[in-house]
Design a protein around this motif. Structure first.
Motif, PDB file in Angstrom:
ATOM      1  N   GLU A   5      26.204  84.654  67.870  1.00 46.55           N
ATOM      2  CA  GLU A   5      25.853  83.341  67.340  1.00 46.55           C
ATOM      3  C   GLU A   5      27.052  82.386  67.383  1.00 46.55           C
ATOM      4  O   GLU A   5      26.884  81.176  67.540  1.00 46.55           O
ATOM      5  CB  GLU A   5      25.354  83.473  65.900  1.00 46.55           C
ATOM      6  CG  GLU A   5      23.952  84.048  65.781  1.00 46.55           C
ATOM      7  CD  GLU A   5      22.887  83.104  66.313  1.00 46.55           C
ATOM      8  OE1 GLU A   5      22.783  81.971  65.819  1.00 46.55           O
ATOM      9  OE2 GLU A   5      22.162  83.507  67.242  1.00 46.55           O
ATOM     10  N   SER A   6      28.248  82.953  67.244  1.00 49.56           N
ATOM     11  CA  SER A   6      29.444  82.104  67.236  1.00 49.56           C
ATOM     12  C   SER A   6      29.613  81.352  68.548  1.00 49.56           C
ATOM     13  O   SER A   6      30.214  80.271  68.578  1.00 49.56           O
ATOM     14  CB  SER A   6      30.691  82.952  66.963  1.00 49.56           C
ATOM     15  OG  SER A   6      30.849  83.950  67.965  1.00 49.56           O
ATOM     16  N   ARG A   7      29.062  81.900  69.629  1.00 50.38           N
ATOM     17  CA  ARG A   7      29.181  81.252  70.938  1.00 50.38           C
ATOM     18  C   ARG A   7      28.249  80.051  71.062  1.00 50.38           C
ATOM     19  O   ARG A   7      28.383  79.268  71.999  1.00 50.38           O
ATOM     20  CB  ARG A   7      28.874  82.252  72.057  1.00 50.38           C
ATOM     21  CG  ARG A   7      29.811  83.432  72.122  1.00 50.38           C
ATOM     22  CD  ARG A   7      31.195  83.009  72.533  1.00 50.38           C
ATOM     23  NE  ARG A   7      31.206  82.403  73.862  1.00 50.38           N
ATOM     24  CZ  ARG A   7      32.246  81.725  74.379  1.00 50.38           C
ATOM     25  NH1 ARG A   7      33.326  81.540  73.641  1.00 50.38           N
ATOM     26  NH2 ARG A   7      32.194  81.224  75.596  1.00 50.38           N
ATOM     27  N   LEU A   8      27.315  79.921  70.128  1.00 42.22           N
ATOM     28  CA  LEU A   8      26.313  78.864  70.209  1.00 42.22           C
ATOM     29  C   LEU A   8      26.549  77.761  69.190  1.00 42.22           C
ATOM     30  O   LEU A   8      25.728  76.854  69.051  1.00 42.22           O
ATOM     31  CB  LEU A   8      24.915  79.459  70.005  1.00 42.22           C
ATOM     32  CG  LEU A   8      24.570  80.693  70.849  1.00 42.22           C
ATOM     33  CD1 LEU A   8      23.156  81.160  70.535  1.00 42.22           C
ATOM     34  CD2 LEU A   8      24.737  80.419  72.333  1.00 42.22           C
ATOM     35  N   ALA A  42      22.930  79.080  75.185  1.00 41.54           N
ATOM     36  CA  ALA A  42      22.722  80.515  75.367  1.00 41.54           C
ATOM     37  C   ALA A  42      22.501  80.862  76.835  1.00 41.54           C
ATOM     38  O   ALA A  42      23.044  81.857  77.342  1.00 41.54           O
ATOM     39  CB  ALA A  42      21.530  80.971  74.530  1.00 41.54           C
ATOM     40  N   LEU A  43      21.720  80.052  77.532  1.00 41.55           N
ATOM     41  CA  LEU A  43      21.507  80.310  78.958  1.00 41.55           C
ATOM     42  C   LEU A  43      22.793  80.131  79.744  1.00 41.55           C
ATOM     43  O   LEU A  43      23.040  80.846  80.728  1.00 41.55           O
ATOM     44  CB  LEU A  43      20.411  79.388  79.499  1.00 41.55           C
ATOM     45  CG  LEU A  43      19.000  79.704  79.009  1.00 41.55           C
ATOM     46  CD1 LEU A  43      18.021  78.624  79.447  1.00 41.55           C
ATOM     47  CD2 LEU A  43      18.540  81.071  79.514  1.00 41.55           C
ATOM     48  N   GLY A  44      23.630  79.198  79.318  1.00 44.64           N
ATOM     49  CA  GLY A  44      24.931  79.043  79.955  1.00 44.64           C
ATOM     50  C   GLY A  44      25.789  80.286  79.799  1.00 44.64           C
ATOM     51  O   GLY A  44      26.504  80.697  80.727  1.00 44.64           O
ATOM     52  N   GLU A  45      25.714  80.902  78.619  1.00 41.09           N
ATOM     53  CA  GLU A  45      26.438  82.157  78.388  1.00 41.09           C
ATOM     54  C   GLU A  45      25.926  83.248  79.322  1.00 41.09           C
ATOM     55  O   GLU A  45      26.710  83.985  79.930  1.00 41.09           O
ATOM     56  CB  GLU A  45      26.278  82.596  76.935  1.00 41.09           C
ATOM     57  CG  GLU A  45      27.029  81.753  75.932  1.00 41.09           C
ATOM     58  CD  GLU A  45      28.532  81.960  76.041  1.00 41.09           C
ATOM     59  OE1 GLU A  45      29.002  83.114  76.008  1.00 41.09           O
ATOM     60  OE2 GLU A  45      29.251  80.942  76.185  1.00 41.09           O
ATOM     61  N   LEU A  46      24.614  83.358  79.436  1.00 39.31           N
ATOM     62  CA  LEU A  46      24.028  84.379  80.303  1.00 39.31           C
ATOM     63  C   LEU A  46      24.384  84.162  81.766  1.00 39.31           C
ATOM     64  O   LEU A  46      24.627  85.111  82.514  1.00 39.31           O
ATOM     65  CB  LEU A  46      22.509  84.386  80.153  1.00 39.31           C
ATOM     66  CG  LEU A  46      21.929  84.882  78.836  1.00 39.31           C
ATOM     67  CD1 LEU A  46      20.413  84.865  78.901  1.00 39.31           C
ATOM     68  CD2 LEU A  46      22.420  86.280  78.508  1.00 39.31           C
ATOM     69  N   ASP A  47      24.399  82.893  82.169  1.00 42.72           N
ATOM     70  CA  ASP A  47      24.656  82.562  83.573  1.00 42.72           C
ATOM     71  C   ASP A  47      26.142  82.495  83.909  1.00 42.72           C
ATOM     72  O   ASP A  47      26.506  82.285  85.063  1.00 42.72           O
ATOM     73  CB  ASP A  47      23.997  81.229  83.932  1.00 42.72           C
ATOM     74  CG  ASP A  47      22.476  81.283  83.876  1.00 42.72           C
ATOM     75  OD1 ASP A  47      21.930  82.398  83.809  1.00 42.72           O
ATOM     76  OD2 ASP A  47      21.836  80.210  83.893  1.00 42.72           O
ATOM     77  N   GLY A  48      26.989  82.652  82.890  1.00 42.72           N
ATOM     78  CA  GLY A  48      28.427  82.600  83.117  1.00 42.72           C
ATOM     79  C   GLY A  48      28.922  81.233  83.537  1.00 42.72           C
ATOM     80  O   GLY A  48      29.868  81.118  84.326  1.00 42.72           O
ATOM     81  N   LEU A  49      28.318  80.173  82.987  1.00 36.35           N
ATOM     82  CA  LEU A  49      28.673  78.817  83.371  1.00 36.35           C
ATOM     83  C   LEU A  49      29.680  78.214  82.402  1.00 36.35           C
ATOM     84  O   LEU A  49      29.589  78.403  81.193  1.00 36.35           O
ATOM     85  CB  LEU A  49      27.429  77.933  83.402  1.00 36.35           C
ATOM     86  CG  LEU A  49      26.354  78.320  84.419  1.00 36.35           C
ATOM     87  CD1 LEU A  49      25.129  77.446  84.258  1.00 36.35           C
ATOM     88  CD2 LEU A  49      26.899  78.213  85.835  1.00 36.35           C
TER      89      LEU A  49
END
Length: 255
Positions: free
Chosen positions: A61-64, A100-107
């Protein structure tokens, strides 16, 4: 810049055309919209049989979290003063899902600009411009916020482009990471697109923190009205050929 050189959905295009598409521009969206339909059908099927990739993913959650800056505070204040609770909560969830999708996609993304664009992207649905795409008002309000905090011209353009591009079918990272993730985050919340890629906890926590409060009906009504106001615009196109209202009803959220 002449009209035919402006990229469909870009800030320059919305300013020049007020969101009215040519026949050629409408045809150019058929392919991206068809690919979204197919992806959504496959993804939702995987969710139904519990074989979706998001079930094994963990995103802290901290990443968001929303970054605390002069821009995000100013954008939040304007959004809170402008939007209904339903649209305000949608804007927060859009940021959360896009991030969150940016985290998954490594962007790599400028979270400050992504949040400011997300929280302001639907303000035009409240302050509707006469005969123009609602994002024209949204981008103008974003510019006012940017000027208020002294944001650079380049950063302002990134924010405005993300706002005007966000519901153009087929947005890619070529439009900018912020534009891509804003479009992706909004698509999760509105129609459930790529919800299968996100962990259930991320989806559930977003709704817990920012309840949907009748979002499906309110948003469907808003886009029906937008389609009537701008009959050659993107809302009319995605309503007619993208079955947007049906997609909203079938999104994997209760309301």
């Amino acid at each position: 810049m002449s009209d035919h050189k402006a990229v469909l959905g870009s800030a320059a295009w919305v300013q020049q055309t007020h969101g009215w598409m040519t026949a050629a521009e409408r045809r150019s969206l058929v392919g991206p919209l068809a690919r979204t339909h197919l992806s959504n059908a496959v993804g939702r099927l995987r969710m139904a049989v519990r074989l979706h990739p998001g079930r094994n993913v963990d995103i802290p959650e901290s990443r968001l979290a929303v970054p605390e800056t002069a821009l995000t505070r100013a954008a939040r204040k304007v959004a809170e003063d402008t939007l209904t609770p339903t649209l305000l909560h949608h804007s927060y969830r859009t940021y959360r899902f896009g991030r969150a999708l940016g985290e998954l996609d490594g962007l790599q993304v400028d979270a400050e600009l992504l949040f400011a664009a997300a929280i302001l992207h639907d303000t035009g649905l409240v302050n509707l411009p006469n005969g123009a795409d609602f994002t024209l008002s949204s981008m103008r309000l974003a510019r006012e916020v940017a000027d208020q905090v002294g944001l650079s011209t380049a950063a302002t353009e990134v924010m405005q482009t993300a706002i005007t591009m966000h519901y153009t079918p087929g947005v890619t990272t070529a439009a900018g990471t912020e534009a891509y993730l804003l479009a992706a985050g909004a698509a999760v919340d509105v129609a459930g697109v790529r919800s299968w890629d996100l962990p259930p906890q991320t989806l559930n926590n977003a709704v817990r923190d920012y309840p949907r409060v009748g979002f499906k009906k309110a948003f469907a009504d808003a886009f029906r009205a937008e389609a009537v106001r701008v009959p050659q615009g993107r809302a009319k196109f995605v309503n007619r050929y993208g079955a947007l209202i049906t997609a909203i009803k079938l999104a994997p959220f209760d309301e």
